[in-house]
Every structure is written in structure tokens, then in C-alpha cells.
Design a protein around this motif. Structure first.
Motif, PDB file in Angstrom:
ATOM      1  N   GLU A 245       0.832  -1.195   0.000  1.00  0.00           N
ATOM      2  CA  GLU A 245       0.000   0.000   0.000  1.00  0.00           C
ATOM      3  C   GLU A 245       0.876   1.258   0.000  1.00  0.00           C
ATOM      4  N   GLN A 246       0.231   2.406  -0.155  1.00  0.00           N
ATOM      5  CA  GLN A 246       0.943   3.680  -0.165  1.00  0.00           C
ATOM      6  C   GLN A 246       0.353   4.607   0.891  1.00  0.00           C
ATOM      7  N   MET A 247       1.192   5.546   1.318  1.00  0.00           N
ATOM      8  CA  MET A 247       0.723   6.578   2.228  1.00  0.00           C
ATOM      9  C   MET A 247       1.349   7.907   1.824  1.00  0.00           C
ATOM     10  N   SER A 248       0.741   8.983   2.257  1.00  0.00           N
ATOM     11  CA  SER A 248       1.319  10.302   2.031  1.00  0.00           C
ATOM     12  C   SER A 248       2.194  10.639   3.234  1.00  0.00           C
ATOM     13  N   ALA A 249       3.512  10.652   3.030  1.00  0.00           N
ATOM     14  CA  ALA A 249       4.466  10.889   4.115  1.00  0.00           C
ATOM     15  C   ALA A 249       4.948  12.327   4.100  1.00  0.00           C
ATOM     16  N   THR A 250       5.364  12.810   5.257  1.00  0.00           N
ATOM     17  CA  THR A 250       5.967  14.133   5.359  1.00  0.00           C
ATOM     18  C   THR A 250       7.390  14.040   4.844  1.00  0.00           C
ATOM     19  N   MET A 251       7.587  14.433   3.611  1.00  0.00           N
ATOM     20  CA  MET A 251       8.854  14.213   2.912  1.00  0.00           C
ATOM     21  C   MET A 251       9.708  15.477   2.906  1.00  0.00           C
ATOM     22  N   MET A 252      10.908  15.364   3.443  1.00  0.00           N
ATOM     23  CA  MET A 252      11.864  16.475   3.422  1.00  0.00           C
ATOM     24  C   MET A 252      12.653  16.433   2.106  1.00  0.00           C
ATOM     25  N   PHE A 253      13.143  17.600   1.696  1.00  0.00           N
ATOM     26  CA  PHE A 253      13.749  17.685   0.369  1.00  0.00           C
ATOM     27  C   PHE A 253      14.918  18.653   0.359  1.00  0.00           C
ATOM     28  N   ILE A 254      16.017  18.217  -0.245  1.00  0.00           N
ATOM     29  CA  ILE A 254      17.152  19.100  -0.536  1.00  0.00           C
ATOM     30  C   ILE A 254      17.373  19.047  -2.038  1.00  0.00           C
ATOM     31  N   LYS A 255      17.374  20.190  -2.686  1.00  0.00           N
ATOM     32  CA  LYS A 255      17.527  20.259  -4.133  1.00  0.00           C
ATOM     33  C   LYS A 255      18.988  20.474  -4.522  1.00  0.00           C
ATOM     34  N   GLU A 256      19.456  19.605  -5.401  1.00  0.00           N
ATOM     35  CA  GLU A 256      20.781  19.730  -6.016  1.00  0.00           C
ATOM     36  C   GLU A 256      21.885  19.912  -4.957  1.00  0.00           C
ATOM     37  N   ALA A 257      21.870  19.026  -3.970  1.00  0.00           N
ATOM     38  CA  ALA A 257      22.921  19.070  -2.939  1.00  0.00           C
ATOM     39  C   ALA A 257      24.276  18.860  -3.590  1.00  0.00           C
ATOM     40  N   HIS A 258      25.208  19.677  -3.185  1.00  0.00           N
ATOM     41  CA  HIS A 258      26.559  19.636  -3.747  1.00  0.00           C
ATOM     42  C   HIS A 258      27.528  19.846  -2.585  1.00  0.00           C
ATOM     43  N   SER A 259      27.696  18.775  -1.771  1.00  0.00           N
ATOM     44  CA  SER A 259      28.412  18.935  -0.504  1.00  0.00           C
ATOM     45  C   SER A 259      29.131  17.641  -0.129  1.00  0.00           C
ATOM     46  N   ASN A 260      30.269  17.791   0.538  1.00  0.00           N
ATOM     47  CA  ASN A 260      30.990  16.628   1.056  1.00  0.00           C
ATOM     48  C   ASN A 260      30.276  16.010   2.253  1.00  0.00           C
ATOM     49  N   SER A 261      29.275  16.685   2.784  1.00  0.00           N
ATOM     50  CA  SER A 261      28.557  16.168   3.953  1.00  0.00           C
ATOM     51  C   SER A 261      27.390  15.271   3.555  1.00  0.00           C
ATOM     52  N   ILE A 262      27.101  15.159   2.265  1.00  0.00           N
ATOM     53  CA  ILE A 262      26.031  14.292   1.773  1.00  0.00           C
ATOM     54  C   ILE A 262      26.621  13.348   0.719  1.00  0.00           C
ATOM     55  N   SER A 263      26.470  12.046   0.972  1.00  0.00           N
ATOM     56  CA  SER A 263      26.994  11.039   0.048  1.00  0.00           C
ATOM     57  C   SER A 263      25.885  10.055  -0.299  1.00  0.00           C
ATOM     58  N   TYR A 264      26.111   9.304  -1.374  1.00  0.00           N
ATOM     59  CA  TYR A 264      25.085   8.351  -1.789  1.00  0.00           C
ATOM     60  C   TYR A 264      25.729   7.197  -2.541  1.00  0.00           C
ATOM     61  N   TYR A 265      24.930   6.128  -2.678  1.00  0.00           N
ATOM     62  CA  TYR A 265      25.311   5.017  -3.553  1.00  0.00           C
ATOM     63  C   TYR A 265      24.028   4.354  -4.036  1.00  0.00           C
ATOM     64  N   LYS A 266      23.984   3.995  -5.321  1.00  0.00           N
ATOM     65  CA  LYS A 266      22.815   3.330  -5.886  1.00  0.00           C
ATOM     66  C   LYS A 266      23.260   2.215  -6.812  1.00  0.00           C
ATOM     67  N   ASP A 267      22.587   1.064  -6.694  1.00  0.00           N
ATOM     68  CA  ASP A 267      22.735   0.025  -7.703  1.00  0.00           C
ATOM     69  C   ASP A 267      21.379  -0.677  -7.837  1.00  0.00           C
ATOM     70  N   SER A 268      21.347  -1.809  -8.493  1.00  0.00           N
ATOM     71  CA  SER A 268      20.074  -2.479  -8.766  1.00  0.00           C
ATOM     72  C   SER A 268      19.426  -3.091  -7.532  1.00  0.00           C
ATOM     73  N   SER A 269      20.190  -3.226  -6.452  1.00  0.00           N
ATOM     74  CA  SER A 269      19.651  -3.896  -5.270  1.00  0.00           C
ATOM     75  C   SER A 269      19.459  -2.986  -4.071  1.00  0.00           C
ATOM     76  N   VAL A 270      20.126  -1.828  -4.057  1.00  0.00           N
ATOM     77  CA  VAL A 270      20.069  -1.004  -2.849  1.00  0.00           C
ATOM     78  C   VAL A 270      20.325   0.460  -3.170  1.00  0.00           C
ATOM     79  N   THR A 271      19.728   1.337  -2.361  1.00  0.00           N
ATOM     80  CA  THR A 271      20.003   2.772  -2.416  1.00  0.00           C
ATOM     81  C   THR A 271      20.474   3.201  -1.030  1.00  0.00           C
ATOM     82  N   VAL A 272      21.581   3.929  -0.991  1.00  0.00           N
ATOM     83  CA  VAL A 272      22.171   4.337   0.287  1.00  0.00           C
ATOM     84  C   VAL A 272      22.333   5.851   0.308  1.00  0.00           C
TER      85      VAL A 272
END
Length: 551
Positions: free
Chosen positions: A342-369
């Protein structure tokens, strides 16, 4: 490096210029050097003509150059030399420390001493004296000496012998707390919001273990091992870690003084004598130590129970802001996909076009970090990592390991390295959770501690004075978290309630009154033969008026 974030931070901060200036080749041309002057590194120490050790300068091939002060300056990328000598990590290059949040080198690289180092020191186990391997796992090769696990030295070369159950081959062997941090996540994997603090539980177990003996000690040790826990200095309003020992005042003299001293010396524990008339005092202490987050975890019923006489408590909390904060005006209701489809409407926070060493990420077919840094407070900095598997979260949790988290950590990419930045969306959340700690610890193998008969806390209480066996009657763990645009507030508390003291409880006395206040007969006889030596009657005893001045 184990800590990739700190490693990458070192790359950014210690970025040495590629083209370095050339200085005069004659000694008489040399002028005093300030910290802004940069010279090339010396290449071959055999060709160096010594100039001045205070400046760290030499002349090599008629060119002034900087002499390497430690091995890490020779690496590419290079790292500074440590000012101190505290080693926190050793690899093939040499010994490493961390100063001001940056990796730094200690010494001139691998030495005989580092050859004799081993991986297990970082896990809390000594290096083996021999090279005999009895077991291997993902951490490395293990031996057993003096009935204790030990790590095989880096200098050893031997054939690994896998043992299916090494515990059966050594008695009272301490088992590594492999993935202890995630054990409770797996045991209470009920597809609902969950939170606990592995560090808080470890601290409380360590303090409990200090008072245990024989199999009670062994069972605890098999769960938490010998790892020395990190110590943290509390930071007003931002970070708190505290240990407490509440003792019912009438039982204080029954507690072994060495146990109290150990908790004070090793764990900075606060020792409080308390009448245990209510839970108010202990709850107030916990509230203070959790920055006001956790309230009233203990009930009056538990504290007032005359069978309970001691509370072993760890409390910790953080209240920290993001380095890169979310904007409140960009928070909206957005779709969140629930585990049941099912789905719900969550209170979603947002940062647009983050360009910082304090925010990192990783994505592949099995996981998003997603990894986000919290602000640094007194040189202590925390980070938040969200791991979202593309499949079922409960299935992922069943098999998650520390090694997997470390591998994901290595793959993280700074948002500052992405040309167009990174858009970050993550929901707000706030909840608390009560861990079924007693049952979970029993499932992990800690059984005797909760058994009225088999528990052995002879290093905690003088059991002859207590005249009963002391055991853990309650094990409590509660955690609370609030995750917002501003930052993270989180707290946890672990409490072990020591019971079995009711037999020593002073109770209201109702003695039988035997009052000889009328004429009576008496006999004086041999206790064994019953021969009567004297007999008589008393009709009129001594007068107090006659005797009072003799007393």
C-alpha cells in the motif's frame, strides 16, 4: 582505512600541490622559512646534505627539499604526521592515528613491531604468541592461547585449518561479538518501526559482567567479547553518555567495594544510595542523562519491590543538527510505499541539487544508500546512513552484516563530485521502541544471569551477608528518536534490575513478649543430664529503689 568518510576527508584536507618551487642551492642564500613556504619533498635520503632539523629542510642534488618526517608523507595522496603517538589503526604502510578529524602517520612505516601486530587488536583480542591457526573467519586467522581467542600475527604464514565449532576445543573461550550490533534487529524483525542502541546495551552488559563469575561471566562474554568500549565526553545539550549504579540504601553494605570501584574507575559510573521508596529518583537521573528525551521508564512497582536492590543503568543521547540542513518550506506530502504494497502520504523532506561533502550516496540495482553528516561538536561528529533495499526490508535485515555496511561505506560518492548535484528526499519520523531485552539476551545465550538458582554475581554482592542468591530480575531497554529538517534527537537507556535480595530485607519485627512479672518458681540444672542443682521460688524480687544507684 576502515572509516571511508574520514579517509576521504583526509584526501580533501591534505591536498599537496603538484608543482613545488625550487629554492637557492647555496647554504648562504637560505633565509628563515615561515609556514607558508613550500619546498619539494626529498626523494633519496642517501644523497641528502643535512641543513637544519628545526626547519625540516635538506639539500638534495643541489636543491633545497623537505625531509619526510613520517611514512604517510611519502604516500600518494600524502597524509600529515601525527603530533602524538596514539595508534588507532595499522596496515601494510604503517601505524596510523587520527588528529583533528584527519588520518595521520606515526613513525617511519612497517617495523618489527608492526610485523608483530595483528587484526584482532582492533576487535579487543590480543595477538597470539605462536602462529598456530585453529579457526578463520572474515576478520582473519585465529588461535587459542591460555584458553582465550587471539589473532594470528601479520608476520605469520601458515595453512588455515577451519574448525566447525572452535568453542568445543577450548574451555571458557571468549567469542567475538561478530555483528552483535544487528542481533536484536534480526530477533525482533516484525516489520514495524524499531530502534535500540547497541552501545548502551554493551555498556550495561559490561558493568553487569564485572560482577559476575564462572558460567554467568562466560555466557555474557560469549555475547560481547573483550572489546574495550569507546568513551565519550558529554557535551552540554548535544551529547550524553552516562553510567549509573543505584543501590537500595539498606543493601549498600552488602555490595562488594571492589565492584563499586571498578564501575567508577572503568565506566565513570555515578553511584547513588537511594531508599527505593519510588522510581522518581532513578527516572529523573535517566531523564537528565538522556537530554530530557526518555521519561519514566521505571515503574514504582519494580523499584519498591523488596526483592530488588540495585539498578545498573546506561543512558545515552544525542541532539545534533545537520551540516547541510533541509529547508522547512520544501517539506511536502509525498508518496511512501509501505511494506504491504500500500501507499501513504508521508511528510517528505527535500534538498535540491545538494553539492556537498557532507552528503553522500550510492545506488545500484539492489540497494540505495544515503549518508548525511551531522555537525561536529567538540571534535566529535556523527553521521546518518539510510539503507533502502529494492526488495523486502525484512529479508534484507535477516542477513545484514557489519561487513556489508562497510562495503557500502566504501562505495559512497560525495554529492560534491556530481556535476549537477543530488536531489535528496527522505521522510520525517518520530517514534520510540521498547526492546524485549530479557528474552533477546536469553536467546543469545545469556541464561544463568536471569536464573534465581544458577546466577553467579559473587563479585557484586557478599552472598553470605545477603543470605540468598542474587540474579537479574528485569532487563529493560527503551529508545526514542526524532528525525527532522533540523537534525536528529535520539536517546536510549538500558537497565538491569538486580533481584534476590528480599531475604536480606529488614522487616518490621513482631517479637513474642515473655514477661516474668509475677511470683515464679525456678530450677538450675545441668543442660545435658538434667540434674537439678538448685530450685526455688521468687515472691519478692529486688527493689529498684534499692538497686537503681548501682546502674
Amino acid at each position: 582505512m576502515n572509516n571511508l568518510s574520514l579517509f576521504l576527508l583526509g584526501l580533501v584536507l591534505i591536498n599537496m600541490p603538484a608543482c613545488l618551487s625550487v629554492r637557492p642551492k647555496y647554504e648562504e642564500d637560505i633565509v628563515p622559512v615561515n609556514s607558508q613556504k613550500i619546498f619539494p619533498w626529498c626523494i633519496n635520503s642517501d644523497n641528502i646534505e643535512y641543513i637544519d632539523d628545526n626547519w625540516g629542510l635538506d639539500i638534495e642534488h643541489d636543491i633545497m627539499c623537505r625531509r619526510y618526517q613520517c611514512f604517510s608523507q611519502k604516500l600518494r595522496p600524502s597524509y600529515p604526521c601525527c603530533k602524538g603517538n596514539k595508534v588507532v589503526y595499522t596496515d601494510k604502510d604503517g601505524d596510523w592515528g587520527v588528529e583533528n578529524g584527519v588520518w595521520c602517520g606515526i613513525g617511519n612505516g612497517p617495523s618489527e613491531e608492526s610485523d608483530n601486530s595483528c587484526f584482532s587488536v582492533a576487535l579487543g583480542y590480543k595477538c597470539c604468541e605462536s602462529c598456530k591457526v585453529v579457526f578463520t573467519d572474515k576478520d582473519g586467522e585465529w588461535g587459542v592461547e591460555h584458553n582465550k581467542w587471539c589473532g594470528i600475527k601479520d608476520s605469520c604464514t601458515s595453512t588455515v585449518k577451519i574448525v566447525e565449532n572452535p568453542v568445543q576445543n577450548a574451555t571458557n573461550v571468549d567469542i567475538s561479538k561478530t555483528d552483535f550490533e544487528f542481533q536484536f534487529l534480526k530477533m525482533e524483525n516484525n516489520k514495524k518501526n524499531m530502534l535500540y542502541s547497541p552501545l548502551s546495551i554493551e555498556y550495561a552488559l559490561k558493568m553487569l559482567q564485572e560482577g559476575s563469575a564462572e558460567n554467568t561471566f562466560t555466557e555474557i562474554n560469549k555475547v560481547i567479547g573483550n572489546t574495550e568500549l569507546s568513551k565519550y565526553e558529554s557535551i552540554d545539550k548535544n551529547l550524553s553518555l552516562a553510567n549509573g549504579l543505584f543501590i537500595r540504601d539498606i543493601y549498600y553494605d552488602y555490595v562488594i567495594k571492589e565492584y563499586i570501584s571498578t564501575l567508577v574507575d572503568k565506566y565513570d559510573a555515578e553511584v547513588i544510595k537511594d531508599p527505593f521508596k519510588s522510581a522518581q529518583n532513578a527516572n529523573k537521573w535517566i531523564e537528565d542523562k538522556t537530554l530530557g528525551i526518555i521519561k519514566n521508564i521505571l515503574s514504582d512497582e519494580v523499584v519498591q519491590n523488596p526483592d530488588n536492590g540495585m539498578l545498573i543503568i546506561n543512558a545515552l543521547a544525542i541532539d545534533m543538527e545537520w551540516v547541510y540542513q533541509f529547508s522547512f518550506d520544501k517539506t511536502y506530502g509525498e508518496i511512501f510505499h509501505l511494506d504491504n504494497g500500500e501507499q501513504m502520504s508521508a511528510t517528505m523532506m527535500f534538498i535540491k541539487e545538494a553539492h556537498s561533502n557532507s552528503i553522500s550516496y550510492y545506488k545500484d540495482s539492489s540497494v540505495t544508500v544515503l549518508s548525511m553528516d551531522l555537525r561536529m561538536y567538540n571534535e566529535t561528529q556523527f553521521e546518518f546512513m539510510a539503507i533502502m533495499p529494492n526488495g523486502s526490508l525484512s529479508d534484507y535485515v535477516k542477513d545484514v552484516t557489519l561487513e556489508q555496511i562497510k562495503e557500502l561505506d566504501k562505495k559512497l560518492k560525495f554529492s560534491s563530485d556530481v556535476e549537477d548535484g543530488v536531489n535528496v528526499r527522505i521522510p520525517k519520523f518520530k517514534f520510540d521502541y521498547d526492546l524485549n531485552l530479557k528474552q533477546d539476551l536469553t536467546n543469545l545465550g545469556i541464561k544463568d544471569a536471569f536464573d534465581k538458582v544458577n546466577a553467579n554475581f559473587s563479585k557484586m554482592f557478599d552472598l553470605q551477608k545477603v543470605d540468598n542468591n542474587v540474579y537479574v530480575s528485569e532487563a529493560l531497554h527503551k529508545a526514542d528518536i526524532e528525525f527532522t529538517e533540523k537534525g536528529v534527537k535520539a536517546a536510549a537507556v538500558t537497565v538491569f534490575v538486580m533481584g534476590g535480595l528480599g531475604a536480606a530485607m529488614p522487616r518490621q519485627k513482631f517479637p513474642v513478649e515473655v514477661r516474668i512479672d509475677k511470683p515464679f518458681m525456678f530450677v538450675i540444672r545441668d543442660k545435658n543430664t538434667k540434674d537439678i542443682w538448685f530450685t526455688g521460688t521468687v515472691y519478692k524480687p529486688n527493689s529498684w529503689n534499692d538497686d537503681r544507684y548501682s546502674y
